[in-house]
Design a protein around this motif. Sequence first.
Motif, PDB file in Angstrom:
ATOM      1  N   SER A 167       0.835  -1.204   0.000  1.00 20.91           N
ATOM      2  CA  SER A 167       0.000   0.000   0.000  1.00 20.91           C
ATOM      3  C   SER A 167       0.868   1.252   0.000  1.00 20.91           C
ATOM      4  N   ALA A 168       1.959   1.200   0.773  1.00 15.35           N
ATOM      5  CA  ALA A 168       2.862   2.357   0.821  1.00 15.35           C
ATOM      6  C   ALA A 168       3.482   2.627  -0.545  1.00 15.35           C
ATOM      7  N   VAL A 169       3.965   1.575  -1.214  1.00 15.62           N
ATOM      8  CA  VAL A 169       4.572   1.749  -2.536  1.00 15.62           C
ATOM      9  C   VAL A 169       3.541   2.268  -3.526  1.00 15.62           C
ATOM     10  N   ASP A 170       2.342   1.683  -3.512  1.00 15.86           N
ATOM     11  CA  ASP A 170       1.294   2.117  -4.436  1.00 15.86           C
ATOM     12  C   ASP A 170       0.904   3.566  -4.189  1.00 15.86           C
ATOM     13  N   ASP A 171       0.870   3.967  -2.920  1.00 16.66           N
ATOM     14  CA  ASP A 171       0.530   5.346  -2.594  1.00 16.66           C
ATOM     15  C   ASP A 171       1.619   6.306  -3.076  1.00 16.66           C
ATOM     16  N   LEU A 172       2.867   5.908  -2.910  1.00  9.87           N
ATOM     17  CA  LEU A 172       3.967   6.743  -3.400  1.00  9.87           C
ATOM     18  C   LEU A 172       3.897   6.888  -4.921  1.00  9.87           C
ATOM     19  N   ILE A 173       3.537   5.812  -5.606  1.00 14.39           N
ATOM     20  CA  ILE A 173       3.394   5.880  -7.069  1.00 14.39           C
ATOM     21  C   ILE A 173       2.251   6.823  -7.429  1.00 14.39           C
ATOM     22  N   ALA A 174       1.107   6.646  -6.741  1.00 20.34           N
ATOM     23  CA  ALA A 174      -0.069   7.462  -7.056  1.00 20.34           C
ATOM     24  C   ALA A 174       0.200   8.948  -6.856  1.00 20.34           C
ATOM     25  N   ASN A 175       1.045   9.266  -5.885  1.00 18.64           N
ATOM     26  CA  ASN A 175       1.378  10.664  -5.616  1.00 18.64           C
ATOM     27  C   ASN A 175       2.662  11.104  -6.310  1.00 18.64           C
ATOM     28  N   GLU A 176       3.158  10.232  -7.218  1.00 18.95           N
ATOM     29  CA  GLU A 176       4.302  10.543  -8.082  1.00 18.95           C
ATOM     30  C   GLU A 176       5.604  10.773  -7.319  1.00 18.95           C
ATOM     31  N   HIS A 177       5.746  10.097  -6.172  1.00 18.18           N
ATOM     32  CA  HIS A 177       7.020  10.110  -5.446  1.00 18.18           C
ATOM     33  C   HIS A 177       7.823   8.886  -5.891  1.00 18.18           C
ATOM     34  N   PHE A 178       8.211   8.892  -7.168  1.00 21.97           N
ATOM     35  CA  PHE A 178       8.778   7.689  -7.768  1.00 21.97           C
ATOM     36  C   PHE A 178      10.140   7.327  -7.188  1.00 21.97           C
ATOM     37  N   SER A 179      10.989   8.304  -6.968  1.00 21.95           N
ATOM     38  CA  SER A 179      12.320   7.990  -6.452  1.00 21.95           C
ATOM     39  C   SER A 179      12.229   7.389  -5.053  1.00 21.95           C
ATOM     40  N   LEU A 180      11.285   7.874  -4.250  1.00 22.20           N
ATOM     41  CA  LEU A 180      11.093   7.306  -2.906  1.00 22.20           C
ATOM     42  C   LEU A 180      10.531   5.892  -3.008  1.00 22.20           C
ATOM     43  N   ALA A 181       9.661   5.671  -3.976  1.00 22.36           N
ATOM     44  CA  ALA A 181       9.110   4.326  -4.168  1.00 22.36           C
ATOM     45  C   ALA A 181      10.209   3.342  -4.554  1.00 22.36           C
ATOM     46  N   VAL A 182      11.118   3.776  -5.440  1.00 19.69           N
ATOM     47  CA  VAL A 182      12.255   2.917  -5.813  1.00 19.69           C
ATOM     48  C   VAL A 182      13.120   2.641  -4.586  1.00 19.69           C
ATOM     49  N   GLN A 183      13.359   3.671  -3.799  1.00 20.16           N
ATOM     50  CA  GLN A 183      14.169   3.527  -2.580  1.00 20.16           C
ATOM     51  C   GLN A 183      13.551   2.507  -1.635  1.00 20.16           C
TER      52      GLN A 183
END
Length: 840
Positions: free
Chosen positions: A399-415
Amino acid sequence: MAKAPAATIAAPASRLRRALAAARGLPGWAGRNKIATASFGIAAALIIGSFVGGTLWLGGKKEEQASQLLADALARLDAGDDHQARQIAARLRSEKQLSYTELGGPMYVLGVVTAREAQEHFHPTEQRTLYLVAARYLEEARARGFPVGRERDGLALLGRTLHHGGRYAQSLPFLSEALAADPQGEAPLAWLLADSCLKLNPPKLDQALRYTRQYATTPGLSPRDQEAGHLLESQILLAQGSLAAARQSLARIPTTSPLHNEQVVQSARLTTLEAEQAMDPQAAKTALDETIQSLRGVQGRDGPTSGVVGQAQLLIGRCYELAGDRRAAMAQYDRVRRNFFGRPEALAANVWQANLVRQEGNPSEAVALYERALAQAGPRDAYQNTWLPLDDLQNELQSAVDDLIANEHFSLAVQLTAGLTPLLDDVFATQRRIAVEQEWAKKLQGTAAGIPVVEAEQTLAQARQHWRAAGVAAEHLAELRVATRYYLDDLAACGQLYLQGQGYRQAARVYQAILRQDPKQGQPEALVGLGESLLALGDTAGARSALARSREVYPKHPATYRARLLECEALAEVGDISAAKELLLDNLYRHALTPQSTDWRDSLFALGLLLCREAGDLETKSRLAGVDQVEAEPKQAGLKLLEQSHATLQEAIRTLTEAVQRYPEAGQVVEARYKIAESYRHSAKWPRKKLGVVTIETSRLALNRQIQQELLSACDEYSQLITVLSDAEQAKRRPASELLILRNCYFGRADALFDLGRYEEAIAAYSAATNRYQQTPEALEAYVQIASCYRRLNRPQEARGTLEQARVVLERIHADADFTRTTRLDREEWTDLLAWLRTL
């Protein structure tokens, strides 16, 4: 003294070797003493027999001594003298003469002693390690044979050490076997079985509940043990979602019980779950407030950092969160993760605090908290947390990764995805990484559509980089699942991602790997992907081979339509226009493809462009044949080819016009409209050349009308395109290819007006081109044409002035400019030409 038994045991073997050596010397002695020959056999037998008998007697003494030492070790073990028991067992274990089964006893002793040492250890991690060491000794002992009469105890202890070492699944068979051997035996076995079933991933709740109830019915249980059973039963029922039944089990524990604090904590857990399902928010809030007060009264028997206190503090935070007080919840979780570091409660607090921080709009801090939780959790096989079972933790992180993607925090999602292993399954982590890279690439592509061209190119390059990164992750996923049914699907997805990122070499490698498997499904798609990759790499022959195979083996497969499109490109590259055209006609009219299909649309546009190319080739051949010559024979041959070119251009105009009208929003529309304009302009060449050989006036008038019609149509198309492409708001966002088309439209319109003989209008059109592209080499062509217009208008002074202006422009064009890329001449040739034209 410790070495004496070894020397004693080794002595018989040494004497045996000496006896055999003496026996081997007897034949020689007998040969030298003839009288004693008859007695040789008897003497040899007596010598060997005496030595062998002595050796066997000594061997029996050795076994008796080892047995006595083991008995001594067991006695000391039973007496609690673990130090001496360990020394004796270690001494026996080092004896090389003991057989495989004789080592079972020493291993058992070492296992029991290590288990007792683990029980006394204070550090949880080291304690778990000691239990696993003890389990290893006991597994060896079981394989070699437990000491007689200690089989059940050995099994029970082996199961217990595995359980305490966190190896719950491995402990179950040994605990079950020990309990089956004596069903009325120790209740702790049933307890351990229930606890192991509860702590499995996923838990076996039905079995856990059965063992718990078996434990509760064991005769002679103390009140405290019975209450512990009720508590465990409540925990299992809670895990099953039977909240009412869990409350009933919990109610059997009196408030005066030593387990009252544990009862309060368990009751609070039930309250939080009930609050999540409550229909009356106000009643739920009241219950949560009361629960917070109850939890504040929990005190651990071992001080403020005991397990029960940490559980109570964690639940206080959970109650705050469910009551809607996020600020208080975050502060409470922060205290728990700091004060109870290393405990399951701290890890859960980390994750729950991270969720709240993320929801509050601070993704960087949230990711830092998730990473701390992952670092604390350790590897997957050692993970155990009742607050956040592994599946629940995985869901939270997904859910955290999907939320980061949805809010376009892509570099944090990769991290975050980079830290998911080794705790979470590598397949899961890789799938999330693929999702992040894909969404990042899509976002960049969308952004590029609305920004200036230079920035757009950079943004698209970044998008391609992320498509390729997704391809790398997909290839890793395929390797992880190489032995599963997903392998070929993973490779196919990987190839497509590489193609989208223009990683053609990687894509070709992947598609070749798929085809080596000779799959029943997915082969046509792989052939098309391989063909597209090889075509982009310049391997036209390899591309044609793959695409032709797809077309021939799977003529009706949907992928074959794209195969024909791509093979058409490959054939056009080698100049086989006729074969390329046949493939496009197959797509359009000879199979089941409909105009609603993107492949049909692309085939229609491709056919129109291919006809333009075919017409251009015929025009070139007409010049080579002599269409511009005076002699009648070569001129007629050239006119015939030019007429074919004209007919092909007319067909191209009809085809491209249909495509533009059918698909006005397609990406190929701008190029198609430009080719229509160019086709009209070039179509005027045949009737103009025909005028030179036609003498009948009516035919000449018809040809002049045709010339006028073609050129006016060309001017109209050029003008419309210039209007569309010059839009101020869209101009900066247009791709480089469309900007080149805009430039060509300016020059094409002016050329058409010149051919029409409208020299004043042509001068204005050429001037518009020179004003827009003044510092580029192609402006020189426009100046020369303007001068030509002035001469035709009998205005030589203005013609020379225009050529002088062209000379000044030539001097100002950057020294590195590539003249031959966009004009007929290089810089020096232009200098000479302009100088000569000024003399006219």
